[in-house]
Design an enzyme around this catalytic site. Structure first.
Site, mmCIF file in Angstrom:
data_model
loop_
_atom_site.group_PDB
_atom_site.id
_atom_site.type_symbol
_atom_site.label_atom_id
_atom_site.label_comp_id
_atom_site.label_asym_id
_atom_site.label_seq_id
_atom_site.Cartn_x
_atom_site.Cartn_y
_atom_site.Cartn_z
ATOM 1 N N GLY A 1 0.827 -1.199 0.000
ATOM 2 C CA GLY A 1 0.000 0.000 0.000
ATOM 3 C C GLY A 1 0.863 1.251 0.000
ATOM 4 O O GLY A 1 2.093 1.179 0.090
ATOM 5 N N TYR B 1 -16.073 2.502 5.713
ATOM 6 C CA TYR B 1 -14.619 2.529 5.876
ATOM 7 C C TYR B 1 -14.242 3.180 7.202
ATOM 8 O O TYR B 1 -13.488 2.609 7.996
ATOM 9 C CB TYR B 1 -13.971 3.267 4.699
ATOM 10 C CG TYR B 1 -12.491 3.497 4.876
ATOM 11 C CD1 TYR B 1 -11.594 2.444 4.820
ATOM 12 C CD2 TYR B 1 -11.998 4.772 5.099
ATOM 13 C CE1 TYR B 1 -10.233 2.652 4.990
ATOM 14 C CE2 TYR B 1 -10.641 4.995 5.264
ATOM 15 C CZ TYR B 1 -9.765 3.929 5.212
ATOM 16 O OH TYR B 1 -8.417 4.137 5.382
ATOM 17 N N THR C 1 -6.899 6.392 10.228
ATOM 18 C CA THR C 1 -7.265 7.354 9.181
ATOM 19 C C THR C 1 -8.081 8.490 9.785
ATOM 20 O O THR C 1 -8.724 8.324 10.827
ATOM 21 C CB THR C 1 -8.105 6.654 8.090
ATOM 22 O OG1 THR C 1 -8.517 7.613 7.114
ATOM 23 C CG2 THR C 1 -9.344 5.999 8.673
#
Length: 141
Positions: free
Chosen positions: A11, A129, A105
């Site tokens: 990633g 998410y 995040t």
């Protein structure tokens, strides 16, 4: 020599850490850079086997189901990777005396703040998410 396991190495963040690990500053550390093809963090058996075969002093978890839009229709995948897998990692670290650095995040917040968020701010995720990443944070804590 200390050993650092980096998950999610294919990633964006994992690739950056992989590049940094080759610099002279980090030559004193032994790095394992893994991704789904080399370590499935959703499998407790694979995680435990990896720890049994390798001395891990620190785990940096960069692995995540990151497709924000697709997470809405693939909720189970997002839950498995973002919410459940961190709990498996923290258990393996605790059982093996390893430190864990878990990255999350800003999607755990609603984006309505006019100033930068701090870790102490109240989360309010607006997407699958964000909700799954928040659940992952909770399992790590």
């Amino acid at each position: 020599m200390k050993t650092i396991l980096v998950t999610g190495s294919k990633g964006q963040l994992g690739r950056e850490l992989q590049g940094l690990s080759y610099t002279h500053v980090y030559k004193a550390y032994n790095f394992f850079h893994t991704d789904l093809d080399t370590l499935d963090i959703t499998s407790r058996d694979q995680v435990n086997k990896f720890f049994a075969e390798n001395r891990v002093d620190c785990l940096i978890n960069c692995a995540s189901y990151t497709n924000v839009d697709k997470a809405e229709s693939e909720q189970e995948a997002a839950i498995t990777v973002n919410a459940e897998a961190p709990g498996k990692l923290v258990s393996a670290c605790a059982e093996n005396g390893a430190h864990l650095i878990h990255l999350s995040t800003d999607f755990v917040f609603d984006g309505r703040n006019s100033i930068p968020y701090r870790e102490e701010d109240t989360p309010n995720p607006l997407s699958v998410y964000g909700r799954t990443k928040l659940e992952g944070e909770k399992s790590v804590l």
